[in-house]
Structures are given as C-alpha cells and as structure tokens.
Design an enzyme around this catalytic site. Structure first.
Site, short mmCIF file in Angstrom:
data_model
loop_
_atom_site.label_atom_id
_atom_site.label_comp_id
_atom_site.label_asym_id
_atom_site.label_seq_id
_atom_site.Cartn_x
_atom_site.Cartn_y
_atom_site.Cartn_z
N LYS A 1 -103.95 0.47 19.30
CA LYS A 1 -103.22 -0.73 19.77
C LYS A 1 -102.18 -0.27 21.17
O LYS A 1 -102.00 -1.25 22.00
CB LYS A 1 -102.15 -1.23 18.60
CG LYS A 1 -103.08 -1.51 17.14
CD LYS A 1 -102.38 -2.02 16.13
CE LYS A 1 -101.29 -1.03 15.56
NZ LYS A 1 -101.93 0.11 14.80
N ARG B 1 -100.42 6.04 5.51
CA ARG B 1 -100.06 5.03 6.46
C ARG B 1 -101.56 4.07 6.26
O ARG B 1 -101.33 3.06 6.50
CB ARG B 1 -100.05 5.68 7.79
CG ARG B 1 -98.70 6.15 8.13
CD ARG B 1 -98.67 7.53 9.37
NE ARG B 1 -99.23 6.77 10.79
CZ ARG B 1 -99.34 7.42 11.74
NH1 ARG B 1 -99.68 8.82 11.59
NH2 ARG B 1 -99.67 6.83 12.81
N ARG C 1 -104.05 13.59 18.51
CA ARG C 1 -103.34 12.71 19.59
C ARG C 1 -102.11 13.48 19.93
O ARG C 1 -101.49 13.95 19.09
CB ARG C 1 -102.98 11.55 18.87
CG ARG C 1 -102.10 10.29 19.46
CD ARG C 1 -101.99 9.27 19.22
NE ARG C 1 -101.37 8.84 17.90
CZ ARG C 1 -101.00 7.84 17.29
NH1 ARG C 1 -101.79 6.64 17.88
NH2 ARG C 1 -100.38 7.74 16.27
N ARG D 1 -96.29 -6.21 10.13
CA ARG D 1 -97.25 -5.38 9.17
C ARG D 1 -97.21 -5.74 7.89
O ARG D 1 -97.66 -5.18 6.86
CB ARG D 1 -96.63 -3.96 9.11
CG ARG D 1 -97.27 -2.79 10.07
CD ARG D 1 -96.44 -1.67 10.13
NE ARG D 1 -97.25 -0.59 10.51
CZ ARG D 1 -97.07 0.11 11.76
NH1 ARG D 1 -96.49 -0.40 12.45
NH2 ARG D 1 -97.76 1.31 11.82
N ARG E 1 -96.46 13.37 17.36
CA ARG E 1 -95.76 12.66 16.55
C ARG E 1 -95.50 13.34 15.08
O ARG E 1 -96.68 13.89 14.36
CB ARG E 1 -96.23 11.43 16.05
CG ARG E 1 -96.04 10.35 17.13
CD ARG E 1 -96.68 8.86 17.14
NE ARG E 1 -96.58 8.52 15.99
CZ ARG E 1 -96.96 7.10 15.70
NH1 ARG E 1 -97.37 6.32 16.48
NH2 ARG E 1 -97.05 6.55 14.49
#
Ligand code: AMP
Length: 214
Positions: free
Chosen positions: A13, A171, A126, A87, A160
């Site tokens: 996203k 998550r 990532r 969300r 992160r």
C-alpha cells in the site's frame, strides 16, 4: 478524487501510495507514518501507542480518527490516498462522516490481493530510507552497494520495530479480525475494486491507474 488502499500489512500500500503522490499529485495519509512520527517526536500520544504498535496491535479508533481529521481540514491537493486507514468498521463510518463534513466523498476502495506467505517474506526483508521513505527489500530491491538511497541519496536506512515474525503474526490476525470486514462493507456500497497485489511494482501501479482512469 479520494481513494482507500486496502490490504494486509506488506501488500504494498505504501509503495503504491508514493507512486500516486509522484504521478498524480495526490496526498498520502498513512496513519502508520503519522503514529511513527508522533513516537519519534516523543509526544504524549506517541509514547502511549509505542508498545501497542511494536506488538502489532491496533491503536484506539479515537486516536487515528483524530489524526485523519486534522489532515482533512488542510490542503486537499489532488485528492487523498488513505493508506492503512480505515482499519475497523468504526473508522470506516467515521471516515465517511468526515469526508461529508469537508464537502467531499470517497471515490474508490482498491483492495490489494496477496497471499500470506508472500507477506511474511516481504515484511521480514523490508527496510526503508529514513529520509524519503523509499522502500527496499533484501531480495528483490536491495540497498545499493554505495549505501545511498536511489531516490534521495541519503544513507539512513531503517527497519521497522514491528517488521518481525512475531509482531507480523499479530498484525495479520488484527487484519483478518478487524480490517477484512471492510471488504464486505465497501462491496455493499459498490465502491470496492480488487486488483492483484503480487506483481512487479509498475504492473500493480498500472492496474491501480486503470481503475482510477475508468
Ligand atoms: P502501518 O504502518 O500501516 O503498518 O501501521 C503500523 C502500526 O500502527 C499498526 O500495526 C498499528 O499498531 C498502528 N496503526 C496504523 N494505522 C492504524 C489504524 N488505522 N488503526 C489502528 N492502528 C493503526
């Protein structure tokens, strides 16, 4: 034009939102980025949400709705891209009310379809540029050998705190329990458009642009 990019963590996203900002002059509203900023600047709210975010749980609706309302009151630019918001169903209702209050509406909800194995692989590999937010991946898009961001030239790469397997499991569970009902919600409002989220960045971007230009 205001749109939502909807999908689980790691669906891409943020990457796609950045392209829409560059190509269409839209404004990216990422509640995750806003919350990370609040943590970095050490605000009371930032301190309150830190442990919740690191565990991979959702922060309260009031906090994120408040953050979004502040932004909607400002410049509308080429339209908003909601990235990581809403969300929950309560956030979705609040967004509808806020857009109406500011004299605008929601035009598309783009749901990015991906499989969970790909998400784990993407997220654990990532990193992002701490200066401009460009996203890197150890396997598919490694940090350049000269250690300089291809987009802005900075050498400040970050991982992160919640991009680890344990937080990711939480998550994903939060996504399936609380966020995935939004698919039915927006389907009923005739606003939902599915696109395959697993292709190359430019292929996915082309699918999004095809929806927006339809
Ligand atoms: P993201 O960068 O979108 O993956 O968000 C990182 C974390 O920030 C999430 O795991 C949540 O803890 C929190 N967060 C971001 N957006 C929201 C939201 N709309 N509602 C609740 N929590 C959020």
């Amino acid at each position: 034009m205001n749109i939502i990019l909807l999908g689980p963590p790691g669906a891409g996203k943020g990457t796609q939102a950045r392209k829409l900002v560059d190509e269409r002059g839209m404004i990216q509203l990422s509640t995750g980025d806003m919350l990370r900023e609040a943590r970095t600047s050490g605000t009371e709210m930032g301190q309150k949400v830190a442990a919740i975010m690191d565990a991979g749980e959702l922060v309260t609706d009031d906090i994120v709705i408040g953050l979004i309302e502040e932004k909607l009151a400002g410049d509308h630019g080429g339209g908003f891209i909601f990235d990581g918001f809403p969300r929950t169903l309560a956030q979705a209702d609040a967004l509808g009310d806020l857009l109406e209050k500011y004299g605008t509406g929601l035009h598309f909800v783009i749901a990015m379809e991906v499989n969970d194995d790909a998400l784990v692989q993407r997220i654990t590999a990532r990193s992002t540029c701490g200066n401009c937010g460009e996203v890197y991946n150890d396997i598919t898009k490694p940090i350049p050998a000269d250690n300089k961001c291809t987009n802005c030239g900075a050498s400040d790469f970050k991982r992160r705190a919640d991009d680890n397997e344990e937080s990711l499991r939480t998550r994903l569970m939060e996504y399936y329990k609380k966020t995935s009902p939004l698919i039915g919600y927006y389907h009923c409002k005739n606003q939902l458009q599915w696109i395959p989220g697993l292709g190359e960045i430019d292929e996915v971007a082309a699918q999004i642009n095809a929806v927006l230009d339809d």
